[in-house]
Design a protein around this motif. Sequence first.
Motif, PDB file in Angstrom:
ATOM      1  N   SER A 121     -14.024 -37.952-100.375  1.00 59.91           N
ATOM      2  CA  SER A 121     -12.833 -38.486 -99.697  1.00 59.91           C
ATOM      3  C   SER A 121     -13.165 -38.979 -98.294  1.00 59.91           C
ATOM      4  N   LYS A 122     -14.013 -38.244 -97.578  1.00 57.39           N
ATOM      5  CA  LYS A 122     -14.334 -38.675 -96.211  1.00 57.39           C
ATOM      6  C   LYS A 122     -15.190 -39.933 -96.226  1.00 57.39           C
ATOM      7  N   ALA A 123     -16.054 -40.064 -97.212  1.00 53.45           N
ATOM      8  CA  ALA A 123     -16.854 -41.289 -97.316  1.00 53.45           C
ATOM      9  C   ALA A 123     -15.957 -42.475 -97.627  1.00 53.45           C
ATOM     10  N   LEU A 124     -14.940 -42.270 -98.436  1.00 52.91           N
ATOM     11  CA  LEU A 124     -14.005 -43.355 -98.755  1.00 52.91           C
ATOM     12  C   LEU A 124     -13.303 -43.848 -97.505  1.00 52.91           C
ATOM     13  N   ILE A 125     -12.820 -42.892 -96.692  1.00 49.08           N
ATOM     14  CA  ILE A 125     -12.132 -43.285 -95.455  1.00 49.08           C
ATOM     15  C   ILE A 125     -13.121 -43.951 -94.501  1.00 49.08           C
ATOM     16  N   ALA A 126     -14.379 -43.485 -94.492  1.00 45.84           N
ATOM     17  CA  ALA A 126     -15.389 -44.098 -93.617  1.00 45.84           C
ATOM     18  C   ALA A 126     -15.643 -45.542 -94.008  1.00 45.84           C
ATOM     19  N   TYR A 127     -15.788 -45.815 -95.304  1.00 42.92           N
ATOM     20  CA  TYR A 127     -16.013 -47.201 -95.744  1.00 42.92           C
ATOM     21  C   TYR A 127     -14.786 -48.068 -95.462  1.00 42.92           C
ATOM     22  N   SER A 128     -13.590 -47.499 -95.583  1.00 38.96           N
ATOM     23  CA  SER A 128     -12.398 -48.298 -95.268  1.00 38.96           C
ATOM     24  C   SER A 128     -12.351 -48.599 -93.776  1.00 38.96           C
ATOM     25  N   SER A 129     -12.861 -47.668 -92.948  1.00 37.22           N
ATOM     26  CA  SER A 129     -12.951 -47.930 -91.507  1.00 37.22           C
ATOM     27  C   SER A 129     -13.858 -49.120 -91.243  1.00 37.22           C
TER      28      SER A 129
END
Lengths: 164, 429
Positions: B256-264
């Motif tokens: 989940s944190k990697a997903l938010i990082a890529y969306s950033s």
Amino acid sequence: MATLLRTVARAKHLLAVSRHTRKIVQPSCLISTSKKNKEEISATVENVSSKEEELRQLEEHFANQDPNSPKNYVSYGWSTYDQEYDQFSHNMVLFTGITLMVIMVFFLSYCPDHKLRNWSMREAHLELARREKLGLPLIDRNVVDPSKVILPSEEELVGVKIRL
Amino acid sequence: MLAVLLGLLPSFGEVGCWQFFTLCFLSSPIILYRGSLEGYVMGDFFILDDWSSSLVFLCFWLGALMLMISKPELSGLSVWGVVFCCFLAFSCWNFLWFYVFFELTLVPMAIMILKWGMQPERITATFYMFLYTLGGSIPFLVFLVFVFWGESSFFMGFNADLLGGLGWWGCCAVVVFFVKIPCYPFHLWLTKAHVEAPTTGSMALAGLLLKLGGIGLMRVFLSFGQLSYSVQVFWANVGIWGGVLSSVACLRQVDSKALIAYSSVGHMCLVQLSILSGSSVGWLGALFMMVAHGLSSSGLFGIIGEYYDKVKSRSLMVCSGFEMLFPSSGIWWCMVVFCSMSCPPSLGFLGEVVMGMGVCGSFPLGFIPCFLLLFFFSGASMMVLYTSVSHGSSGSSLLPSFRGVGKFSYLGVFHATPLFLLFFFPGFL
């Protein structure tokens, strides 16, 4: 009818026993009442669930339902063990994060001429009126009058690299 | 304001989020109310103009929210360090001091990751963060020396076209800001750092540190890149395609944190495009998007971090059933995700509309399909995140909690409310 009466009597006896001793004894006597069967008792099984300690602890834990008791305190999330710090933090965060911010937004909303927007509009209208009066174009591509710009001569520009 | 901020330092052990909220309140007449078309100059090296003042306020606000989520006695000094360094970097008017504070933000960030990160991979993540940032900043340092050699000053007020004249060297001189933003080829450090950082560290990374790249680009292009269209087009091409690729990569993430990082990465590529457009509309959209992304990404990391503390896993397979387990917090999670998706009425929507106007006016028409793809995939990735986390049965053994509104909900409240308010009153920025 007799069977029913015997069943009820046994249930009452079991309830009385469990209420006083908290030991559930479940005798299972396989006694046949059939006239054809003359055998003795075939087996007796006793299940003693000695969960006294666990039941006692659970009863003690849930006995006190007082919401004002420190044991039953539900934390706001700031601290699980310090009730005073938890309540203080909760109140301070809500006061500073909501009340003070509302005051701040109210203050900024009624501040005079935020970012000089009103002044800019007034100056723009004044400039438009001046240009209309002088017959100048309302919007001019030149910010400065080109006749007042002093450009270097061609000799001075020799060797100067023009970058675009 | 500086005195108040320094005054918080001796009490770092007791600094709670309400002190930073008080700092926001006390500094708002100076930061948000500007009775001048120019910026407020503070001393010789600091200025509060249109861009830096909004980001400084964001700094203090996110500082409060970072302390809300962390234990102040543990990470108070690190949070204070990040906020202090970012405040100084945002408000700097001198390139040398900007460079110093730009690099100095790495120190409290590294302390947060190394001291409070959980996995052994945090050492690699910190190494990547240092390597990318310091390696990318060497060309910029050389450029600054070159500028000082020519102009004898690090002042930010020049109007020269140095970058365009330097050609490929001009492209390399600004790499550090594209590393910080991060632009797609230089984004690996962010995905590693976000995954290994504690929740507070992720909020600081997403909310503040990425904005250093944006403000740095603005300062450099304002001073040295007025006519550097070649540099702008090169990095815009890299940025637009990188943003699309990173947004597509979001859809395949399990962490989940990697997903938010890529969306950033995708959102900040939009900011990069807007700044490179060179138009005032584009820069306004970039400012809106930086504030919107700072609040929404910080909120996403904060809430998912709190959920991770309870579930003990970041996997989207396990982090499900959020609405069922924590319904009173789930509604705010929904709001923050929708703001990150740039749904109206959030500041992100306003930012994307204004950015679109800026980019379409400055760059060729071929950018428009990629721009639309970027919008679509960034929204789709947020939808994937929301449905994976909120819906479905719980993958863990947690029981539903109906404790009403508490600290868990306030994260969402304090992140989502400004996003909605600023949509209707963007003049505060």
